[in-house]
Design an enzyme around this catalytic site. Structure first.
Site, mmCIF file in Angstrom:
data_model
loop_
_atom_site.group_PDB
_atom_site.id
_atom_site.type_symbol
_atom_site.label_atom_id
_atom_site.label_comp_id
_atom_site.label_asym_id
_atom_site.label_seq_id
_atom_site.Cartn_x
_atom_site.Cartn_y
_atom_site.Cartn_z
ATOM 1 N N ASP A 27 19.222 25.349 -3.954
ATOM 2 C CA ASP A 27 17.646 25.329 -3.434
ATOM 3 C C ASP A 27 17.348 26.023 -2.122
ATOM 4 O OD1 ASP A 27 19.048 24.056 -1.515
ATOM 5 O OD2 ASP A 27 18.458 22.002 -1.761
ATOM 6 N N CYS B 23 8.999 5.245 -14.292
ATOM 7 C CA CYS B 23 8.355 4.875 -13.010
ATOM 8 C C CYS B 23 7.207 3.990 -13.363
ATOM 9 C CB CYS B 23 8.038 5.718 -12.190
ATOM 10 S SG CYS B 23 9.548 6.652 -11.626
ATOM 11 N N CYS C 92 6.369 0.518 -11.681
ATOM 12 C CA CYS C 92 7.213 0.259 -10.663
ATOM 13 C C CYS C 92 6.883 1.087 -9.450
ATOM 14 C CB CYS C 92 8.681 0.772 -10.963
ATOM 15 S SG CYS C 92 9.753 0.343 -9.699
ATOM 16 N N CYS D 156 9.804 2.282 -4.739
ATOM 17 C CA CYS D 156 10.078 3.433 -3.443
ATOM 18 C C CYS D 156 9.077 3.587 -2.503
ATOM 19 C CB CYS D 156 10.422 4.773 -4.191
ATOM 20 S SG CYS D 156 9.165 5.395 -5.382
ATOM 21 N N CYS E 7 9.827 3.039 1.360
ATOM 22 C CA CYS E 7 9.798 3.808 2.347
ATOM 23 C C CYS E 7 9.572 3.443 3.644
ATOM 24 C CB CYS E 7 8.879 4.741 2.009
ATOM 25 S SG CYS E 7 8.853 6.484 3.205
ATOM 26 N N CYS F 226 8.449 12.138 6.833
ATOM 27 C CA CYS F 226 9.567 11.962 5.813
ATOM 28 C C CYS F 226 10.927 11.938 7.031
ATOM 29 C CB CYS F 226 9.720 13.008 4.835
ATOM 30 S SG CYS F 226 11.322 12.895 4.003
ATOM 31 N N CYS G 166 17.985 10.652 4.291
ATOM 32 C CA CYS G 166 17.406 9.261 4.108
ATOM 33 C C CYS G 166 17.470 8.902 2.496
ATOM 34 C CB CYS G 166 16.081 9.230 4.546
ATOM 35 S SG CYS G 166 15.418 7.532 4.228
ATOM 36 N N CYS H 59 14.493 5.691 -0.605
ATOM 37 C CA CYS H 59 13.737 5.463 -1.802
ATOM 38 C C CYS H 59 14.522 5.736 -3.047
ATOM 39 C CB CYS H 59 12.710 6.668 -1.945
ATOM 40 S SG CYS H 59 13.384 8.343 -1.760
ATOM 41 N N CYS I 250 15.729 2.224 -6.290
ATOM 42 C CA CYS I 250 15.175 2.498 -7.619
ATOM 43 C C CYS I 250 16.156 1.829 -8.463
ATOM 44 C CB CYS I 250 15.318 4.187 -7.691
ATOM 45 S SG CYS I 250 14.885 4.568 -9.147
#
Length: 293
Positions: free
Chosen positions: A129, A185, A188, A191, A195, A211, A234, A237, A241
């Site tokens: 990344d 998802c 649902c 998350c 958060c 965030c 963090c 989220c 799940c």
């Protein structure tokens, strides 16, 4: 021409848990969404995201003659991914307890490249990344998973505790992966509710100003911000799940935790100097906390 069976053997041998291969072409829809997100001011203090936008969404601009992109995912889920005791106030995102995944993934991807006969670094591009590439969009197109409400790629078996890497190559593949169809998802919104700061937006993007991961890793200002007991990253989220509740722990030994976050309370972190932090956590993602300090 790339052989699918050969790629599969090499990817799993290198330690990837899931993979796919897509054509190297512009991701125009994903690019348009990203540009809108930038224009809305959602990339709080992340100035680097405004650079190389064209490259991020077109692998051909990262490697001359690019024809295919091999995308791999590795699970890093460990015991800390399950969450911490409510009163613990020095939490660390579970991926950061292991060796730096940037280094690990690069080595794994280079192993695959060599197995494919791509030993000339000018003929292959290894992407983790830190390279501007839309890995999540490519992961969805390659069939690895869908982009969840928390903006992360979710695999139906592995959940979202995964890191992604890609190999851009100048070879066509005999058969390309199908995009992941479906959305696990639907119905649902755990998350979004979980958060602590409301950083997750309804369109499955993140308001980085809110965030906790951004504010504890990327953003180095002294502006007051309640991190809700997180000192690096963090996982809120992700721990809530349902797909992660049933996902297995990591099987790649290179993602085993090196750091036990519960050994370090908030007083330790408050007193830790940058020099001490760099020495103690060398080789892990935690070093980023001290690189500009």
């Amino acid at each position: 021409m790339l052989n699918v069976k050969k790629i599969s053997e090499l990817m799993f041998s290198a330690g990837f848990d899931a993979w796919g291969v897509v054509r190297a072409e512009e991701l125009s829809d994903a690019k348009a969404r990203f540009v809108r997100w930038l224009e809305e001011g959602s990339a709080y203090r992340l100035d680097y995201l405004h650079r190389n936008v064209d490259k991020r969404f077109d692998p051909r601009l990262l490697l001359l003659g690019a024809k295919s992109v091999i995308v791999g995912a590795v699970s890093y889920k460990n015991r800390f991914s399950q969450g911490y005791e409510p009163d613990f106030d020095a939490r660390i995102a579970s991926y950061a307890t292991a060796d730096d995944y940037h280094t690990t993934l690069r080595e794994m991807l280079r192993e695959v490249a060599v197995g494919l006969g791509l030993t000339d670094p000018k003929r292959v591009k290894v992407c983790v990344d830190s390279v501007p590439l839309a890995e999540k969009s490519l992961a969805q197109l390659s069939g690895i998973g869908w982009i969840g409400r928390n903006s992360l790629i979710i695999n139906p078996k592995l959940g979202s505790f995964m890191v992604l890497g890609a190999l851009i190559v100048p070879e066509e593949c005999e058969e390309y992966s199908e995009p992941f169809e479906g959305d696990g998802c639907v119905g649902c919104g755990r998350c979004l509710l979980r958060c602590p700061t409301g950083a997750i937006r309804p369109d499955r993007s993140i308001n980085t100003a809110l965030c906790i991961s951004n504010r504890t890793i990327e953003e180095a200002s002294e502006e007051p911000f309640d991190t809700r007991g997180w000192v690096f990253g963090c996982d809120e989220c992700q721990t809530c799940c349902p797909h992660n509740a049933t996902a297995p722990l990591h099987t790649n030994a290179r993602f085993a935790p090196r750091v036990n976050p519960t050994d370090y309370d908030s007083n330790f972190w408050a007193k830790l100097t940058p020099e001490e932090g760099k020495t103690l956590f060398e080789g892990t993602p935690l070093v980023r906390k001290f690189k500009n300090r």
